[in-house]
Design a protein around this motif. Structure first.
Motif, PDB file in Angstrom:
ATOM      1  N   TRP A   1       0.806  -1.217   0.000  1.00  0.00           N
ATOM      2  CA  TRP A   1       0.000   0.000   0.000  1.00  0.00           C
ATOM      3  C   TRP A   1       0.839   1.267   0.000  1.00  0.00           C
ATOM      4  CZ3 TRP A   1       1.357   2.735   4.221  1.00  0.00           C
ATOM      5  CH2 TRP A   1       1.822   2.038   5.339  1.00  0.00           C
ATOM      6  N   TRP A   2       2.012   1.254   0.623  1.00  0.00           N
ATOM      7  CA  TRP A   2       2.832   2.466   0.689  1.00  0.00           C
ATOM      8  C   TRP A   2       3.331   2.867  -0.705  1.00  0.00           C
ATOM      9  CZ3 TRP A   2       3.970  -2.346   2.316  1.00  0.00           C
ATOM     10  CH2 TRP A   2       5.051  -2.999   1.722  1.00  0.00           C
TER      11      TRP A   2
ATOM     12  N   SER B   1       3.920   0.724   9.024  1.00  0.00           N
ATOM     13  CA  SER B   1       3.175   1.955   9.311  1.00  0.00           C
ATOM     14  C   SER B   1       4.053   2.962  10.052  1.00  0.00           C
ATOM     15  CB  SER B   1       1.928   1.642  10.124  1.00  0.00           C
ATOM     16  OG  SER B   1       2.258   1.078  11.375  1.00  0.00           O
ATOM     17  N   GLN B   2       4.905   2.496  10.964  1.00  0.00           N
ATOM     18  CA  GLN B   2       5.764   3.413  11.699  1.00  0.00           C
ATOM     19  C   GLN B   2       6.787   4.073  10.786  1.00  0.00           C
ATOM     20  OE1 GLN B   2       7.181   2.204  15.781  1.00  0.00           O
ATOM     21  NE2 GLN B   2       6.122   0.316  15.253  1.00  0.00           N
ATOM     22  N   VAL B   3       7.361   3.299   9.868  1.00  0.00           N
ATOM     23  CA  VAL B   3       8.318   3.882   8.921  1.00  0.00           C
ATOM     24  C   VAL B   3       7.621   4.936   8.067  1.00  0.00           C
ATOM     25  CG1 VAL B   3       9.752   3.411   6.893  1.00  0.00           C
ATOM     26  CG2 VAL B   3       9.851   1.891   8.871  1.00  0.00           C
TER      27      VAL B   3
ATOM     28  N   ALA C   1      -8.695   1.859  -0.955  1.00  0.00           N
ATOM     29  CA  ALA C   1      -9.305   0.526  -1.006  1.00  0.00           C
ATOM     30  C   ALA C   1      -9.250  -0.103   0.378  1.00  0.00           C
ATOM     31  CB  ALA C   1      -8.580  -0.351  -2.022  1.00  0.00           C
ATOM     32  N   VAL C   2     -10.414  -0.415   0.941  1.00  0.00           N
ATOM     33  CA  VAL C   2     -10.469  -0.956   2.302  1.00  0.00           C
ATOM     34  C   VAL C   2     -11.042  -2.364   2.369  1.00  0.00           C
ATOM     35  CG1 VAL C   2     -10.636   1.329   3.340  1.00  0.00           C
ATOM     36  CG2 VAL C   2     -12.729   0.122   2.708  1.00  0.00           C
TER      37      VAL C   2
ATOM     38  N   GLN D   1      -2.640   5.211   8.905  1.00  0.00           N
ATOM     39  CA  GLN D   1      -3.355   4.568  10.006  1.00  0.00           C
ATOM     40  C   GLN D   1      -4.503   3.703   9.501  1.00  0.00           C
ATOM     41  OE1 GLN D   1      -2.139   4.653  13.041  1.00  0.00           O
ATOM     42  NE2 GLN D   1      -3.719   3.214  13.689  1.00  0.00           N
ATOM     43  N   VAL D   2      -5.117   4.101   8.394  1.00  0.00           N
ATOM     44  CA  VAL D   2      -6.168   3.267   7.791  1.00  0.00           C
ATOM     45  C   VAL D   2      -5.588   1.914   7.389  1.00  0.00           C
ATOM     46  CG1 VAL D   2      -7.717   3.007   5.817  1.00  0.00           C
ATOM     47  CG2 VAL D   2      -7.574   5.202   6.995  1.00  0.00           C
ATOM     48  N   TYR D   3      -4.438   1.962   6.691  1.00  0.00           N
ATOM     49  CA  TYR D   3      -3.832   0.705   6.238  1.00  0.00           C
ATOM     50  C   TYR D   3      -3.339  -0.126   7.413  1.00  0.00           C
ATOM     51  CZ  TYR D   3      -4.040   2.456   1.468  1.00  0.00           C
ATOM     52  OH  TYR D   3      -4.479   2.918   0.252  1.00  0.00           O
ATOM     53  N   ARG D   4      -2.861   0.544   8.447  1.00  0.00           N
ATOM     54  CA  ARG D   4      -2.426  -0.202   9.637  1.00  0.00           C
ATOM     55  C   ARG D   4      -3.625  -0.887  10.298  1.00  0.00           C
ATOM     56  NH1 ARG D   4       1.430   2.024  14.551  1.00  0.00           N
ATOM     57  NH2 ARG D   4       1.480   0.075  15.746  1.00  0.00           N
TER      58      ARG D   4
END
Length: 494
Positions: A57-58, A169-171, A273-274, A453-456
């Protein structure tokens, strides 16, 4: 007589093995948990419920080569992720031990050389032999232990995947914060230039006798307050860089070789996309870990119930004993024995039943925890989606406000030069513009971090492991170090 004993022993062994197919304890039923059929914001055109989350996702969301490189370095070097991989390796060995317990539990090669004197007569005694004892898995005790260890291994893999999702997510969030602080510093310096020009104009008008010294003092005060904001932003920038360095498995150092001097805040896509809420149960690593922990505990109920029944064991030994070494392994020196035994904890004062109830209560707690994890996961996603969408709306309004603020500064400055307004209006517009531009920049960063945060919350990213064993992802140097330390990792760590 010997032949009849052998026959009885073999028949006993055959009967125990043939009948050893009972499995005490409950078989795990797939746990259920309430899951909504759709997201609350499903009607928003920016939320795509039909497409699943992209594992990378990133890359698709931000399309930033620097971020892509940082992610690759973190996946290779992050120490928390390595620790999680080593916990998987530990679980693998626990499973191997549980599997090994299904086979003879005591296997010994024995040897003796003795010399004894009695009544002036010296005796020698030499013997070699092999013996084993096997507790037959009559009630499924060891099979349940294997089942429990296997589920615990699955849970450790899910924990590794959770560590990977957290790392990704943190990176991404730290990188976005770095770009945000860099942009805020640039905005502050642009405001400093604008305010320096205002100070120059007010001093010129004071020296020309057109205004009082108050105008210059106000301009100087505003300018230095803006200058003072830069060190605070630079402090936060360096602190975030230090956090990113640790995520990359390195001590704090100059990160410019990776980051460059400055860069833009990553832009966000028009839609996200969720997938569907039902996908969370197999997507989120913490949910999978909770379900596997439940499975491991379910098997422990069966293990506890086996203690209520007798344990059957068979065993024997074979060897040779003689007074001279040359007589070992001759027909006259051979020895053997075969036995069958059972052990039953009859007077346990209810302790064994209490242990069954304890294991069942632990199972019930983990079932409640599993359902709570599913609920929390849905809440995390809903919260992150609404935060992203609303910050996106804020950004649109702040963009309009920031543009109007810039125009107000230009108009008020021109009117002041022409003596149409007093300096208070200029100071107000300059101060408001500085805050407005900083707020706009901060919100751009907030929109991007909210998307992360959504992807996490969706648990995206762990799929890039592509079913590869986490233990295989350990660096080659570490695996070589472990092989050299004990010599027993050959064939396990490749």
């Amino acid at each position: 007589m010997r032949r009849s004993l052998k026959t009885i022993g073999l028949l006993t062994l055959s009967a125990l093995i043939t009948s050893g197919c009972t499995m005490l304890g409950p078989d795990l039923q797939e746990p259920t948990a309430p899951v909504e059929s759709d997201w609350l914001e499903t009607d928003d055109p920016r939320v795509n419920s039909e497409s699943p989350t992209d594992p990378k996702w990133w890359q698709t969301a931000f399309q930033d080569p620097v971020l892509d490189e940082l992610v690759e370095v973190a996946l290779q070097e992050n120490l928390t992720l390595r620790s999680a991989a080593l916990r998987v390796l530990q679980s693998q060995q626990q499973l191997a031990i549980a599997i090994g317990n299904q086979y003879p539990q005591q296997q010994q090669a024995t040897g003796l050389a003795a010399r004894e004197k009695s009544n002036d007569v010296i005796f020698n005694d030499y013997s070699l032999g092999f013996n084993l004892t096997w507790e037959v898995d009559f009630w499924g005790r060891y099979r349940r232990q294997v089942e429990s260890a296997s589920a615990a291994l699955d849970a450790s893999v899910a924990d590794y995947d959770g560590a990977m999702v957290s790392l990704l997510s943190q990176v991404a969030q730290n990188y976005i914060l770095i770009r945000t602080f860099q942009a805020r510093i640039a905005v502050a310096r642009a405001n400093i230039e604008s305010q320096q020009e205002s100070l120059r104009v007010s001093r010129a008008k004071f020296e020309a006798g057109e205004v009082s010294e108050l105008d210059a003092d106000q301009a100087e005060s505003l300018l230095n307050n803006t200058i003072a904001s830069v060190p605070a932003l630079e402090t936060s920038l360096q602190q975030v860089k230090n956090s990113l360095a640790i995520l990359l498995g390195k001590p704090p150092h100059d990160m410019n070789y990776l980051l460059g001097e400055k860069g833009d805040i990553p832009a966000t896509p028009a839609t996200v996309a969720v997938g569907m809420p039902q996908n969370l149960i197999r997507q989120r690593p913490d949910i999978r870990a909770a379900e596997r922990q439940l499975a491991a505990q379910s098997a422990q109920i069966g293990v506890a119930k086996t203690d209520l029944y007798p344990a059957f064991a068979i065993g024997g030994s074979i060897g040779s004993s003689a007074m001279k070494t040359g007589d070992l392994f001759t027909s006259d020196s051979s020895t053997w024995d075969l036995f069958g035994a059972f052990q039953w904890n009859i007077f346990n004062y209810g302790r064994l039943r209490s242990n069954v109830r304890l294991q069942d209560a632990l199972f019930q707690q983990l079932l409640v925890d599993y359902r709570n994890t599913v609920l929390q996961a849905q809440g995390d996603v809903e919260n992150s989606i609404v935060a992203y969408l609303k910050s996106y709306e804020q950004l649109a309004s702040y963009q309009v406000a920031a543009a109007a603020s810039k125009r107000a500064v230009a108009v008020s400055s021109a009117q002041y030069r022409n003596g149409l307004i007093d300096f208070n209006t200029v100071i107000s517009t300059l101060n408001a513009d500085a805050q407005q531009q900083d707020l706009l920049t901060s919100t751009r960063g907030t929109v991007a971090t909210n998307l992360v945060q959504v992807y996490r919350a969706l648990g995206g990213g762990w799929e890039i492991r592509d079913n590869q064993d986490p233990a295989d992802l350990l660096p080659a140097a570490m695996k070589q170090e472990m092989r050299e330390r004990t010599g027993y990792w050959k064939g396990v760590l490749q």
